[in-house]
Each structure stands twice: as C-alpha cells, then as structure tokens.
Write a protein that holds these residues in place. Structure first.
Motif, mmCIF file in Angstrom:
data_model
loop_
_atom_site.group_PDB
_atom_site.id
_atom_site.type_symbol
_atom_site.label_atom_id
_atom_site.label_comp_id
_atom_site.label_asym_id
_atom_site.label_seq_id
_atom_site.Cartn_x
_atom_site.Cartn_y
_atom_site.Cartn_z
ATOM 1 N N UNK A 136 0.827 -1.209 0.000
ATOM 2 C CA UNK A 136 0.000 0.000 0.000
ATOM 3 C C UNK A 136 0.862 1.260 0.000
ATOM 4 N N UNK A 137 0.199 2.340 -0.350
ATOM 5 C CA UNK A 137 0.773 3.677 -0.186
ATOM 6 C C UNK A 137 -0.141 4.364 0.813
ATOM 7 N N UNK A 138 0.431 5.111 1.732
ATOM 8 C CA UNK A 138 -0.407 5.758 2.746
ATOM 9 C C UNK A 138 -0.078 7.244 2.812
ATOM 10 N N UNK A 139 -1.106 8.042 2.935
ATOM 11 C CA UNK A 139 -0.932 9.505 3.047
ATOM 12 C C UNK A 139 -1.970 10.041 4.047
ATOM 13 N N UNK A 140 -1.820 11.288 4.504
ATOM 14 C CA UNK A 140 -2.851 11.872 5.367
ATOM 15 C C UNK A 140 -4.192 11.982 4.638
ATOM 16 N N UNK A 141 -5.262 11.963 5.433
ATOM 17 C CA UNK A 141 -6.624 11.977 4.883
ATOM 18 C C UNK A 141 -7.119 13.405 4.664
ATOM 19 N N UNK A 142 -8.141 13.536 3.852
ATOM 20 C CA UNK A 142 -8.877 14.799 3.713
ATOM 21 C C UNK A 142 -8.093 15.862 2.957
ATOM 22 N N UNK A 143 -7.108 15.435 2.174
ATOM 23 C CA UNK A 143 -6.276 16.378 1.429
ATOM 24 C C UNK A 143 -6.272 15.919 -0.041
ATOM 25 N N UNK A 144 -7.206 16.460 -0.806
ATOM 26 C CA UNK A 144 -7.399 15.989 -2.185
ATOM 27 C C UNK A 144 -6.183 16.268 -3.070
ATOM 28 N N UNK A 145 -5.524 17.402 -2.823
ATOM 29 C CA UNK A 145 -4.338 17.728 -3.625
ATOM 30 C C UNK A 145 -3.266 16.654 -3.467
ATOM 31 N N UNK A 146 -3.143 16.188 -2.229
ATOM 32 C CA UNK A 146 -2.160 15.139 -1.940
ATOM 33 C C UNK A 146 -2.518 13.843 -2.676
ATOM 34 N N UNK A 147 -3.802 13.537 -2.711
ATOM 35 C CA UNK A 147 -4.249 12.327 -3.423
ATOM 36 C C UNK A 147 -3.929 12.486 -4.913
ATOM 37 N N UNK A 148 -4.194 13.678 -5.432
ATOM 38 C CA UNK A 148 -3.920 13.914 -6.866
ATOM 39 C C UNK A 148 -2.447 13.687 -7.179
ATOM 40 N N UNK A 149 -1.588 14.265 -6.338
ATOM 41 C CA UNK A 149 -0.137 14.112 -6.563
ATOM 42 C C UNK A 149 0.256 12.643 -6.479
ATOM 43 N N UNK A 150 -0.292 11.956 -5.485
ATOM 44 C CA UNK A 150 0.065 10.544 -5.290
ATOM 45 C C UNK A 150 -0.382 9.710 -6.486
#
Ligand SMILES: Cc1ncc(COP(=O)(O)O)c(C=O)c1O
Length: 439
Positions: free
Chosen positions: A187-201
C-alpha cells in the motif's frame, strides 16, 4: 467520587488470564476502565457487569448494537431461524432476502457476498480490485482502521505527529510485531482529507494502484467528517485512472442512514464493506459492489470462501435488524439526539473551562481535549491530551456511563432524550471535577 466496585471482574480477569491470552479475546477489550470487565447481561441502553454495576451504554459494543442490547425482535428472529438449522453448507432463502434488501437500500450494492467480520470483507474487496485492475497496491489513509490483517496493520499508530514526516511520503509504523515487511509494500499511505495530496500521489503511482480504500468518515482516529468535495474528488480520480473506490462502512454503515455514508454524502463507491451494525452483535459482514467489480467473484477469478459465512443465526439477525431500521427510520431522532449531546457537552465544558473538542456527525460523537477548534486528520489527532481523556472516561465510567476509551460515543435507536439528559447530568459533574483537579 462514587464507591463503584470492580472486584469481581478483577477476580474473573485473574482467572481468565491463566487461560485466555491477557484475559480477553480481542485486544481492544483490554483497555476498558479500570481493566477488562466481565459483563452479565445487556438490555436496551444498559449493560451490567459481574459486580452488579449498571452502565448507561454509549459503546454499543464498539458499534454493532444499533438497536440497543437484546432487541426482542432480533432475538426472536435468531431463535426461530436457528431452530430450523444452523448451517447447511448450502444456500438458504433468508440469505437471498437479505441480499435483496441490501440491494434495494445501498447504492453500491448491486451484488454482494457475506463474510463473518469487517476484516474479511476488506480483504475480499482488495482482492477483487487487484484481480480486475491487474494492479497490486492500494492507497489508504493515516489513522484509518480497516481491521487487523497484515497489510492494513500499519499507519494506525505513531510515536508522534512529527514522526510521520513528509506528507507525500510519510513514515509508516507497524501496529503489531509479526507483520512481514513485505506487507508494507502492498500500500501507499498519506494523510486523509487532502485531495491535492491524493492527486499528486495518483499522478506518480496510478499505474501501480488497484484501489483507494477509505472510511468515508474517519471514525477510528477522532471522528472527522470528509471535507467538502473530498469524497467526490476521490470518485472522479478513481474513474479517471480506472481504480476501485472502496468505502469501508464498517462504522458508518446503517449509522449515518439506511444507505450508510454513501447515501448520506451521495457518493457511490465501486465496492463497500458493511459489518458491525448490520448484525446487531452477530458475526456477519457484507462486501457489496457494482456488478462490473463483483463479476470477478461471479466468474471465480476471485475466490471468496468461508465455512461459517451467512450461517442461519447471523443472517436472521441481519435481516431483522435491517428490516427494523427500514420500518422505524430512527435516523432523524438519532441525529437529533447526537446534536443534543454534542451541544450539551460543549456548553458544559466551556462553563467548566475545560478544553474539550467535540466532533462527529449524527449518532457518532467524539470527545477529546485539545486547544483547537477543529481536528482534521490523524496528525492533528496526535495533539489530543490522552491523560485528560483517560481521566474523563474513568470519571464517566465510575459514575455509570460507558463510552469507548478513545473518546467515541454511539447513540442507538434505543436511546431517548432522557438518556441524553442522564448522560449530561453525569458529564457535568465530571467536567467540574476535572477543573478542580487541575486548579
Ligand atoms: C472502519 C473499520 N473497518 C474494519 C474494521 C474491522 O472489522 P472487524 O473488527 O469486524 O473485523 C473495523 C473495526 O472496528 C472498523 O472500524
């Protein structure tokens, strides 16, 4: 404060600890106040322990008891259906009726399979996503709990907020010893509730990602609703990259409404997991999904199995529970009671000068102590004062009010306004007592 006794539970715990590892059958049960307790019975909103203590219960046994303890219609359904048999190693009619009912009320439930618990259903959904996309990894979020299996037992604990490091490439900590390092590669894990971060990932990693799995409202680390547009953003990104969107509705299912969080927030995932409240305390869960994804199981490209799956008593319990929720529609009232409790707690804490932060939605309430007006992800959750929370929970418990140790309260369809008033009478005294202790 009160003279509540836990002596008999302690004796049972000592006896249990000789044969049951640390005296319990699930890790979380160790963290009751003042130690794991032994209960004798539950009725409606009350639960009773071996010392004869009565508690006004807001744990709902970690969520399942959406209708309260010992609901008569559920018990009768379980009894009647169990009399006809327990398990056939074959199909039975109530299983179909339950699936048809879920199909009618849950947007993503075009097809489904039943399992025993949330962890297994999560496991199934990830397998389906991998099979259909031909990709292996999944994206998940810090602080989201998806059960205790290897590939999700990371990223739900941390030594500190700082230790998590960079938001785009966080440090990940194991929740348990005994996890193969290789499961961390899944898996890849990132902080929640941050759409920009999801986009980058996704821009960097979409070619490896089979799924995004999320609690649609983060209920396992604080209680944090999604930011406006966050779930819709996930939906769009999953469509754009051909990735499965999986909602883990183990907590939100049948709690934010009959159609779960997907109904409440009006975002339909490709697959979702329902457990806990679906079965009123009986071991049943459902992995539900759109046909195009569930086709992986239909064609046996994905194998899903389990000797005990959909055994008669669990299906009877789920069918009775969901039918009652549909017939009675307790949700408007549960939401009102939730709001009354949140507002009451906030007011009392402000009057007592205690830095309580109350978050949550509908019948889910989180109480934590922090000098902030809002907490919006797992990193901020680390700022909660654990000592104060422990003191608060212990105070409530000693006064006969039972809340989940991480500060979470659930309201059931059996709670009434009087129970909220009763809870607030207790909490008021605890806040005053906390102020006196810190003065
Ligand atoms: C959101 C979520 N997913 C999955 C699980 C795992 O479910 P179970 O304990 O039924 O295996 C839990 C359990 O608390 C949960 O809260």
């Amino acid at each position: 404060m009160s003279q509540i006794q836990y002596q008999k539970s302690k004796e049972w715990l000592d006896r249990a600890s000789k044969v049951l590892a640390s005296g319990v059958s699930s890790e979380f049960r160790k963290y009751n106040h003042p130690h794991a307790l032994f209960y004798t019975h539950g009725q409606g909103v009350n639960v009773y322990d071996v010392d004869g203590n009565e508690y006004l219960d807001f744990t709902l046994s970690q969520g399942p008891l959406i209708l309260g303890h010992s609901n008569r219609e559920v018990l009768d359904a379980v009894h009647t259906y169990s009399e006809q048999g327990q398990l056939f190693a074959g199909q039975h009619r109530q299983e179909v009726e339950l699936a048809e009912l879920l199909n009618e009320i849950i947007p993503s439930a075009e097809m489904m399979r039943f399992c025993l618990d949330g962890s297994e259903s999560v496991h199934t959904a990830i397998r389906v996503a991998r099979s259909k996309t031909g990709k292996t990894k999944f994206l998940r979020f810090e602080g989201h709990y998806h059960g205790w299996l290897d590939n999700v037992s990371w990223g739900i604990s941390t030594p500190s907020a700082e230790a998590l490091g960079d938001r785009l490439h966080p440090n990940v900590y194991a929740w348990s010893q005994g996890l193969p390092e290789i499961s961390k590669e899944e898996f890849i894990i990132i902080p929640w509730n941050d759409l920009e971060l999801v986009k980058k990932t996704l821009a960097e990693n979409h070619q490896d990602l089979a799924a995004i799995i999320t609690e649609p409202m983060m209920c396992n680390s604080g209680c944090i609703p999604p930011k406006e547009g966050f779930l819709e953003g996930l939906r769009n990104l999953c469509d754009q990259y051909g990735i499965a969107l999986i909602f883990d509705e183990v907590i939100t299912g049948f709690r934010l409404g009959l159609a779960g969080a997907q109904g409440y927030f009006k975002v339909t995932p490709d697959m979702s997991i329902f457990a806990k409240a679906i079965g009123s305390g009986y071991p049943i869960s459902a992995i539900v999904g759109k046909k195009e994804w569930m086709e992986e199981i239909v064609t046996a490209r994905v194998i899903h199995a389990g000797t005990m799956n959909a055994c008669n008593p669990t299906v009877a319990a789920a069918l009775a529970t969901v039918r009652i929720l549909k017939r009675d529609n307790p949700y408007p009232r549960m939401f009102e009671l939730g709001e009354k409790l949140r507002t009451g707690l906030r007011k009392q804490a402000a009057e007592a000068g205690v830095n309580l932060l109350v978050q949550g939605l509908g019948p889910v309430i989180h109480t934590g102590f922090i000098d902030q007006a809002e907490v919006s992800d797992f990193r901020e959750v680390q700022g909660y004062d654990k000592g104060k929370l422990k003191q608060f929970i212990a105070g409530l418990h000693d006064a006969g009010l039972r809340v989940i140790g991480r500060g979470l309260w659930y309201i059931s369809a059996a709670h009434t306004e009087e129970h909220i008033d009763q809870a607030l009478r207790i909490s008021e005294k605890i806040f005053q007592n906390m102020t006196q202790k810190t003065e």
